[in-house]
Design a protein around this motif. Sequence first.
Motif, mmCIF file in Angstrom:
data_model
loop_
_atom_site.group_PDB
_atom_site.id
_atom_site.type_symbol
_atom_site.label_atom_id
_atom_site.label_comp_id
_atom_site.label_asym_id
_atom_site.label_seq_id
_atom_site.Cartn_x
_atom_site.Cartn_y
_atom_site.Cartn_z
ATOM 1 N N SER A 165 0.851 -1.200 0.000
ATOM 2 C CA SER A 165 0.000 0.000 0.000
ATOM 3 C C SER A 165 0.883 1.245 0.000
ATOM 4 O O SER A 165 2.113 1.173 0.071
ATOM 5 C CB SER A 165 -0.905 -0.015 1.229
ATOM 6 N N ASP A 166 0.244 2.392 -0.077
ATOM 7 C CA ASP A 166 1.006 3.645 -0.050
ATOM 8 C C ASP A 166 1.747 3.807 1.274
ATOM 9 O O ASP A 166 2.862 4.348 1.301
ATOM 10 C CB ASP A 166 0.052 4.826 -0.280
ATOM 11 N N ARG A 167 1.144 3.354 2.363
ATOM 12 C CA ARG A 167 1.798 3.473 3.665
ATOM 13 C C ARG A 167 3.047 2.594 3.738
ATOM 14 O O ARG A 167 4.078 3.012 4.276
ATOM 15 C CB ARG A 167 0.814 3.093 4.775
ATOM 16 N N VAL A 168 2.959 1.375 3.165
ATOM 17 C CA VAL A 168 4.118 0.484 3.154
ATOM 18 C C VAL A 168 5.217 1.050 2.264
ATOM 19 O O VAL A 168 6.415 1.017 2.613
ATOM 20 C CB VAL A 168 3.703 -0.926 2.700
ATOM 21 N N ARG A 169 4.854 1.581 1.114
ATOM 22 C CA ARG A 169 5.853 2.173 0.221
ATOM 23 C C ARG A 169 6.543 3.367 0.876
ATOM 24 O O ARG A 169 7.754 3.562 0.730
ATOM 25 C CB ARG A 169 5.192 2.591 -1.087
ATOM 26 N N LEU A 170 5.776 4.164 1.614
ATOM 27 C CA LEU A 170 6.363 5.296 2.317
ATOM 28 C C LEU A 170 7.321 4.827 3.404
ATOM 29 O O LEU A 170 8.395 5.416 3.612
ATOM 30 C CB LEU A 170 5.258 6.166 2.915
ATOM 31 N N LEU A 171 6.958 3.744 4.079
ATOM 32 C CA LEU A 171 7.835 3.193 5.108
ATOM 33 C C LEU A 171 9.144 2.699 4.514
ATOM 34 O O LEU A 171 10.232 2.969 5.051
ATOM 35 C CB LEU A 171 7.110 2.056 5.837
ATOM 36 N N LEU A 172 9.063 1.984 3.404
ATOM 37 C CA LEU A 172 10.271 1.480 2.756
ATOM 38 C C LEU A 172 11.121 2.610 2.183
ATOM 39 O O LEU A 172 12.365 2.545 2.210
ATOM 40 C CB LEU A 172 9.895 0.486 1.649
ATOM 41 N N LYS A 173 10.470 3.637 1.677
ATOM 42 C CA LYS A 173 11.216 4.786 1.156
ATOM 43 C C LYS A 173 11.947 5.519 2.268
ATOM 44 O O LYS A 173 13.065 6.015 2.074
ATOM 45 C CB LYS A 173 10.257 5.726 0.421
ATOM 46 N N THR A 174 11.336 5.574 3.448
ATOM 47 C CA THR A 174 11.984 6.230 4.587
ATOM 48 C C THR A 174 13.232 5.484 5.019
ATOM 49 O O THR A 174 14.210 6.094 5.487
ATOM 50 C CB THR A 174 10.994 6.330 5.760
ATOM 51 N N MET A 175 13.255 4.167 4.850
ATOM 52 C CA MET A 175 14.384 3.346 5.290
ATOM 53 C C MET A 175 15.340 2.998 4.155
ATOM 54 O O MET A 175 16.099 2.034 4.247
ATOM 55 C CB MET A 175 13.866 2.065 5.938
ATOM 56 N N GLN A 176 15.309 3.757 3.048
ATOM 57 C CA GLN A 176 16.173 3.448 1.915
ATOM 58 C C GLN A 176 17.650 3.507 2.270
ATOM 59 O O GLN A 176 18.449 2.712 1.777
ATOM 60 C CB GLN A 176 15.886 4.419 0.760
ATOM 61 N N SER A 177 18.025 4.449 3.106
ATOM 62 C CA SER A 177 19.437 4.613 3.463
ATOM 63 C C SER A 177 19.895 3.623 4.536
ATOM 64 O O SER A 177 21.063 3.619 4.909
ATOM 65 C CB SER A 177 19.691 6.037 3.959
ATOM 66 N N MET A 178 19.011 2.791 5.025
ATOM 67 C CA MET A 178 19.320 1.855 6.104
ATOM 68 C C MET A 178 19.332 0.429 5.573
ATOM 69 O O MET A 178 18.412 0.009 4.867
ATOM 70 C CB MET A 178 18.279 1.968 7.225
ATOM 71 N N THR A 179 20.387 -0.300 5.898
ATOM 72 C CA THR A 179 20.469 -1.714 5.554
ATOM 73 C C THR A 179 20.238 -2.594 6.767
ATOM 74 O O THR A 179 19.534 -3.606 6.693
ATOM 75 C CB THR A 179 21.834 -2.044 4.933
ATOM 76 N N VAL A 180 20.820 -2.219 7.889
ATOM 77 C CA VAL A 180 20.685 -2.968 9.134
ATOM 78 C C VAL A 180 20.332 -1.997 10.241
ATOM 79 O O VAL A 180 20.978 -0.954 10.405
ATOM 80 C CB VAL A 180 21.989 -3.715 9.494
#
Length: 242
Positions: A165-180
């Motif tokens: 969903s849009d909320r999940v995509r926003l969450l993943l976009k927020t964590m783009q710079s994070m791997t661990v």
Amino acid sequence: MTKIDALRRLLLPCFSPATVTVTTATTTKKRLSTSLRNDISQNDDSQSPNDNDQDSPSSSSPATTVTAAQPRPSKSMVIGTIFGHRRGHVWFCIQHDRLSSKPFLLLEFPILTHQLVNEMRFGLVRIALECDLSDLGSCPLRSVPVWTMYCNGRKLGFAARRKASDRVRLLLKTMQSMTVGAGVMPSGFGSSDSEEIMYMRANYEHVVGNADSESFHLINPDECPSQELSVFLLRSRIKVSY
């Protein structure tokens, strides 16, 4: 000279049997080669055992190659994110690229977030998702809509495949710079919910055994090597208890 003569008398009999044996073998070899060809020298005869020794491994190598050729499961590294509201269901997301907001696999587990956190305190979490081969035999594993879920041997209910969903995509976009990493998203993130979102993001080893089995295994960071978490996707004809 008396001592030297005495030593020769003691040592020479020890070497004489070996000399006789070698001479006999050489003589026998000459008789055999003479009966076949008259132009083969003694040097060629002395090299023939070595040639035979070199040929013997090559003759057995095809059999060894056929035996050693076994199919191996493919392995790759992916990014896995576990997230959910503290008193809500756990979501499991797999990405091949952390910069992409479109997940490769997105599942909603029936277990609650705080229950999974309690399971992880013991250091070992094994989640098995099982589907029936008779109903979904031709469907790729990542496209199976519903799974029966087991966590550390206990049946918890049914997991479902979801679209991002849009909320999940926003969450993943927020964590783009994070791997661990692990933490808490503030309340109201991406929606009007007043509850915080807990998340844990890490590298996973993706193992594809065959068309009916895949698994994801958490690769522990150096600072917490004791945590083991694995998610198995299994398709079988017989119901298996874990």
